[in-house]
Motif scaffolding. Structure first.
Motif, PDB file in Angstrom:
ATOM      1  N   SER A 139      60.319  48.694  60.897  1.00 41.50           N
ATOM      2  CA  SER A 139      59.700  49.494  60.140  1.00 41.50           C
ATOM      3  C   SER A 139      58.357  48.850  59.823  1.00 41.50           C
ATOM      4  O   SER A 139      58.178  47.555  59.229  1.00 41.50           O
ATOM      5  CB  SER A 139      60.320  49.778  58.794  1.00 41.50           C
ATOM      6  N   PRO A 140      57.315  49.262  60.242  1.00 42.02           N
ATOM      7  CA  PRO A 140      55.851  48.734  60.256  1.00 42.02           C
ATOM      8  C   PRO A 140      55.408  48.624  58.554  1.00 42.02           C
ATOM      9  O   PRO A 140      55.902  49.567  57.912  1.00 42.02           O
ATOM     10  CB  PRO A 140      54.966  49.655  60.699  1.00 42.02           C
ATOM     11  N   ARG A 141      54.672  47.824  58.188  1.00 42.09           N
ATOM     12  CA  ARG A 141      54.097  47.839  56.808  1.00 42.09           C
ATOM     13  C   ARG A 141      53.204  49.337  56.745  1.00 42.09           C
ATOM     14  O   ARG A 141      52.536  49.516  57.924  1.00 42.09           O
ATOM     15  CB  ARG A 141      53.097  46.613  56.520  1.00 42.09           C
ATOM     16  N   GLY A 164      47.560  52.005  66.597  1.00 44.85           N
ATOM     17  CA  GLY A 164      46.875  51.069  67.710  1.00 44.85           C
ATOM     18  C   GLY A 164      47.508  49.606  67.694  1.00 44.85           C
ATOM     19  O   GLY A 164      48.210  48.861  68.484  1.00 44.85           O
ATOM     20  N   ASP A 165      47.513  48.991  66.498  1.00 50.66           N
ATOM     21  CA  ASP A 165      47.971  47.692  66.036  1.00 50.66           C
ATOM     22  C   ASP A 165      49.508  47.510  66.413  1.00 50.66           C
ATOM     23  O   ASP A 165      50.134  46.697  66.803  1.00 50.66           O
ATOM     24  CB  ASP A 165      47.674  47.149  64.755  1.00 50.66           C
ATOM     25  N   PHE A 166      50.148  48.707  65.686  1.00 59.34           N
ATOM     26  CA  PHE A 166      51.806  48.722  66.058  1.00 59.34           C
ATOM     27  C   PHE A 166      52.130  48.878  67.474  1.00 59.34           C
ATOM     28  O   PHE A 166      52.968  48.096  68.167  1.00 59.34           O
ATOM     29  CB  PHE A 166      52.046  49.857  65.312  1.00 59.34           C
ATOM     30  N   ARG A 167      51.547  49.815  68.257  1.00 54.42           N
ATOM     31  CA  ARG A 167      51.766  49.976  69.533  1.00 54.42           C
ATOM     32  C   ARG A 167      51.485  48.586  70.353  1.00 54.42           C
ATOM     33  O   ARG A 167      52.387  48.182  71.192  1.00 54.42           O
ATOM     34  CB  ARG A 167      50.937  50.896  70.266  1.00 54.42           C
ATOM     35  N   ALA A 168      50.408  47.688  70.054  1.00 55.46           N
ATOM     36  CA  ALA A 168      49.967  46.721  70.807  1.00 55.46           C
ATOM     37  C   ALA A 168      51.078  45.417  70.512  1.00 55.46           C
ATOM     38  O   ALA A 168      51.396  44.736  71.212  1.00 55.46           O
ATOM     39  CB  ALA A 168      48.748  45.993  70.070  1.00 55.46           C
ATOM     40  N   LEU A 217      60.443  54.904  60.036  1.00 58.39           N
ATOM     41  CA  LEU A 217      61.330  54.169  60.763  1.00 58.39           C
ATOM     42  C   LEU A 217      61.260  54.336  62.280  1.00 58.39           C
ATOM     43  O   LEU A 217      60.970  55.527  62.580  1.00 58.39           O
ATOM     44  CB  LEU A 217      62.734  54.284  60.140  1.00 58.39           C
ATOM     45  N   TYR A 218      61.287  53.360  63.166  1.00 60.83           N
ATOM     46  CA  TYR A 218      61.409  53.703  64.464  1.00 60.83           C
ATOM     47  C   TYR A 218      62.294  52.866  65.277  1.00 60.83           C
ATOM     48  O   TYR A 218      63.000  51.569  64.891  1.00 60.83           O
ATOM     49  CB  TYR A 218      59.922  52.887  64.990  1.00 60.83           C
ATOM     50  N   VAL A 219      62.762  53.621  66.503  1.00 58.83           N
ATOM     51  CA  VAL A 219      63.681  52.921  67.256  1.00 58.83           C
ATOM     52  C   VAL A 219      62.745  52.621  68.312  1.00 58.83           C
ATOM     53  O   VAL A 219      61.999  53.251  69.060  1.00 58.83           O
ATOM     54  CB  VAL A 219      64.863  54.148  67.732  1.00 58.83           C
ATOM     55  N   VAL A 220      62.930  51.262  68.517  1.00 62.30           N
ATOM     56  CA  VAL A 220      62.302  50.569  69.803  1.00 62.30           C
ATOM     57  C   VAL A 220      63.037  50.587  71.155  1.00 62.30           C
ATOM     58  O   VAL A 220      63.972  49.538  70.901  1.00 62.30           O
ATOM     59  CB  VAL A 220      61.538  49.270  69.292  1.00 62.30           C
ATOM     60  N   ASP A 221      62.755  50.943  72.026  1.00 59.60           N
ATOM     61  CA  ASP A 221      63.636  50.919  73.336  1.00 59.60           C
ATOM     62  C   ASP A 221      62.761  49.758  74.178  1.00 59.60           C
ATOM     63  O   ASP A 221      61.352  49.857  74.411  1.00 59.60           O
ATOM     64  CB  ASP A 221      63.458  52.155  74.304  1.00 59.60           C
ATOM     65  N   LEU A 222      63.419  48.769  74.600  1.00 56.43           N
ATOM     66  CA  LEU A 222      63.129  47.846  75.533  1.00 56.43           C
ATOM     67  C   LEU A 222      63.587  47.957  76.966  1.00 56.43           C
ATOM     68  O   LEU A 222      64.270  48.498  77.527  1.00 56.43           O
ATOM     69  CB  LEU A 222      63.781  46.323  75.061  1.00 56.43           C
ATOM     70  N   LEU A 226      55.333  43.670  59.956  1.00 56.45           N
ATOM     71  CA  LEU A 226      56.497  44.549  59.797  1.00 56.45           C
ATOM     72  C   LEU A 226      57.284  44.526  58.716  1.00 56.45           C
ATOM     73  O   LEU A 226      57.357  43.210  58.154  1.00 56.45           O
ATOM     74  CB  LEU A 226      57.364  44.386  61.137  1.00 56.45           C
ATOM     75  N   LYS A 227      57.952  45.563  58.084  1.00 57.31           N
ATOM     76  CA  LYS A 227      58.959  45.354  57.041  1.00 57.31           C
ATOM     77  C   LYS A 227      60.041  44.611  57.134  1.00 57.31           C
ATOM     78  O   LYS A 227      60.566  43.855  56.558  1.00 57.31           O
ATOM     79  CB  LYS A 227      58.862  46.538  56.238  1.00 57.31           C
TER      80      LYS A 227
END
Length: 587
Positions: free
Chosen positions: A41-43, A49-53, A70-75, A94-95
């Protein structure tokens, strides 16, 4: 994390599953995580753009959970999810970041059956039914699906969603979900089968699990946000380990922000899992017919209530009935009591319903809250009576709020972490952070944390103010914090490139209650000269300068159906870009 349904681990479980034609799923390992997946979870206010970076460094691609933050991040293949999670968890913008744990259902299974339903008499259900039977309240069942053709459940069903397959097929792939649904709201007074706590409430099936009833923290959180956006007032999660997830807690707070409550099973390991007490969810331990905690029920500081969970007669997949045991059934019994209270007093806020639920419980252990029974064993008769007698909500006390960091007089540059402390006599609904009068972020879940891109303003003195709101609409603002923005200055250049604008929230889909509308903009000449506007159906709703802009849109004041949101960004050279999204307002 992979989740398991809350069943006591006993031979009886396998035998009962066999009677249902089900195979017992494998026990979850202590370290059972989804491969190449992290939950974050980002602040609030962090530019898109900053979150994607910061994710791109790890090759991560983010998937948003409904209208939440809330986000699911796939690696990508070959990347260690544990290594990435550990790095992201320490990132100041990030929180939180956590692995996606696999979890198991919290069960151990074994009106013609009414005489066998000891738990209804224990909680005083018949007295409660004289006042309420739950009509008009929707209970979301986050589980393996629900057999909507079961004669005791069919009249109660409303539309749901399948997050395991990504479609609308919510039929039960295991049997656990059907049993849980019946414990909450099987149809009462129909001369057939079993009676349930809230026999006239609606059931919303939200499938989060596979055919062995295993789920993940990510599917639970997605199910909660979906249920919140589609009108559920109560959500039940009969799974082990959900009370230990920051992601699930944030999703539960999202539903709470829309007036709902989330009930979860404490689990069936017979131990204290060490979870901290939570205000996001209502974790429930299990009791037997002697009003004592069962040997297999978990306990600990996180337990808020207890409820009957041993030998509970309920519905089976395929149309039958049998007795099941587990905290999987203590939690939907509690969810049913909440539905009775909400149906009796729809004017009461969820926080009042919750406090009355706790105050009316039968105190079985040490005086007050204890680690075995929480506030006590749920008492439907006393709870509904307390709701019926409660005075109309009249909360006039505003929250208290302060900016914890940065401190006044500090010099800042780049993207700055802003931390806010806020409290309220009932509960903080949201906190908004503004810079120079423009709202740059809205956070509805504690800890209240923001990211401010200082390059979006000119160098010099800037004033920050945090405003906290409670559910009754009371508000309070923090003392002004004045900082000095000191970013490096580059020579101006001719600018003919339009800014990039994104509507971060909401995404296309259904919305309800108060919705955070967030826009993010970036420009090749920097963000300092950007002006942003947010429009709702062509009417200006908010405007401000900088890389981010947020607005709290109260959808209760607009008609149901489709609405268009639009974000417009203009840079210092007058170049303009816009983006729109269509959403559907539901109640």
């Amino acid at each position: 994390m992979r989740l398991l349904p809350c069943l006591p681990r006993a031979v009886a479980a396998a035998a009962a599953l066999a009677t249902l034609g089900l195979a017992a799923g494998p026990a979850a390992a202590a370290d059972d995580w989804a491969a190449r997946r992290v939950l974050v979870s980002p602040r609030a206010g962090l530019p898109a753009g900053d979150f994607r970076a910061l994710l791109a460094v790890h090759g991560g691609q983010a998937r948003k959970m409904g209208q939440s933050e809330l986000y699911v991040v796939d690696l990508p293949a070959g990347v260690s999810e544990r290594a990435v999670q550990q790095r992201l968890a320490r990132h100041r913008l990030l929180k939180f970041a956590e692995l996606d744990r696999r979890i198991a259902p919290a069960y151990a299974v074994n009106d013609p059956y009414l005489g066998s339903e000891w738990h209804l008499a224990t909680i005083g259900a018949s007295a409660a039914w004289d006042l309420s039977q739950g009509a008009g309240v929707t209970i979301a069942i986050l589980d393996s699906g629900v057999d909507g053709s079961h004669p005791d459940l069919a009249p109660r069903m409303v539309a749901g969603w399948n997050f395991y397959d990504g479609n609308a097929d919510t039929s039960d792939a295991n049997g656990h979900g059907t049993a849980v649904a019946g414990a909450a709201a099987a149809t009462s007074d129909n001369a057939a089968g079993v009676a349930a706590v809230a026999g006239k409430a609606n059931l919303m099936p939200v499938r989060i699990a596979d055919a062995n009833a295993y789920a993940y923290w990510s599917t639970v959180a997605q199910g909660l946000t979906w249920a919140a956006d589609h009108g559920a007032r109560v959500a039940n999660i009969s799974y082990n380990g959900v009370a230990g997830s920051s992601t699930v807690a944030n999703a539960a707070n999202y539903l709470r922000s829309k007036g709902g409550l989330v009930v979860v099973a404490a689990g069936n390991d017979g131990t204290d899992p060490g979870f901290a007490a939570t205000t996001a969810m209502i974790p429930v331990s299990a009791t037997n017919s002697a009003d004592q905690r069962t040997s297999w029920s978990n306990y600990g500081a996180f337990v808020a209530l207890a409820a009957p969970g041993e030998g509970i007669w309920t519905t089976n997949r395929g149309g039958g009935y049998s007795a099941w045991s587990g905290t999987s059934f203590a939690s939907p019994i509690t969810a049913g009591v909440i539905a009775l209270m909400m149906a009796k007093r729809p004017d009461l806020p969820n926080t009042t319903i919750e406090s009355l639920l706790y105050a009316s419980a039968k105190d079985l252990g040490a005086a007050g809250r204890d680690t075995t029974y929480g506030w006590g064993r749920v008492d439907a008769a006393a709870a509904v009576a307390a709701a019926a007698a409660a005075a109309p909500a009249a909360d006039t006390t505003p929250p208290t709020v302060a900016i914890a960091s940065p401190a006044s007089g500090n010099s800042v540059a780049g993207t700055v972490s802003v931390d806010v402390s806020a409290s309220d006599n009932v509960g903080v609904a949201r906190v908004e952070l503004s810079v120079g009068g423009s709202t740059i972020g809205i956070d509805s879940a504690a800890p209240f944390a923001f990211a401010w891109d200082t390059t979006s303003v000119a160098n010099g003195s800037r004033s920050l103010v945090a405003t906290a709101y409670d559910a009754a609409g009371n508000r309070a603002s923090s003392a002004v914090v004045t900082v000095n923005v000191a970013n490096p200055v580059s020579a101006p250049a001719t600018d003919t490139t339009a800014p990039k604008v994104a509507l971060v929230n909401p995404v296309a889909g259904s919305v309800s209650g108060t919705v955070t509308v967030s826009a993010s903009a970036s420009d090749d000449s920097g963000a300092a000269g950007i002006r942003q506007q947010l429009y709702v159906d062509g009417k200006l709703a908010a405007s401000g300068s900088g890389a981010t802009l947020s607005y709290a849109w109260n959808t209760k004041r607009v008609k149901l159906g489709s609405h268009v949101l639009k974000a417009v960004g203009t840079d210092a050279a007058g170049n303009t870009a816009s983006v729109s999204v269509s959403v559907t307002v539901v109640r």
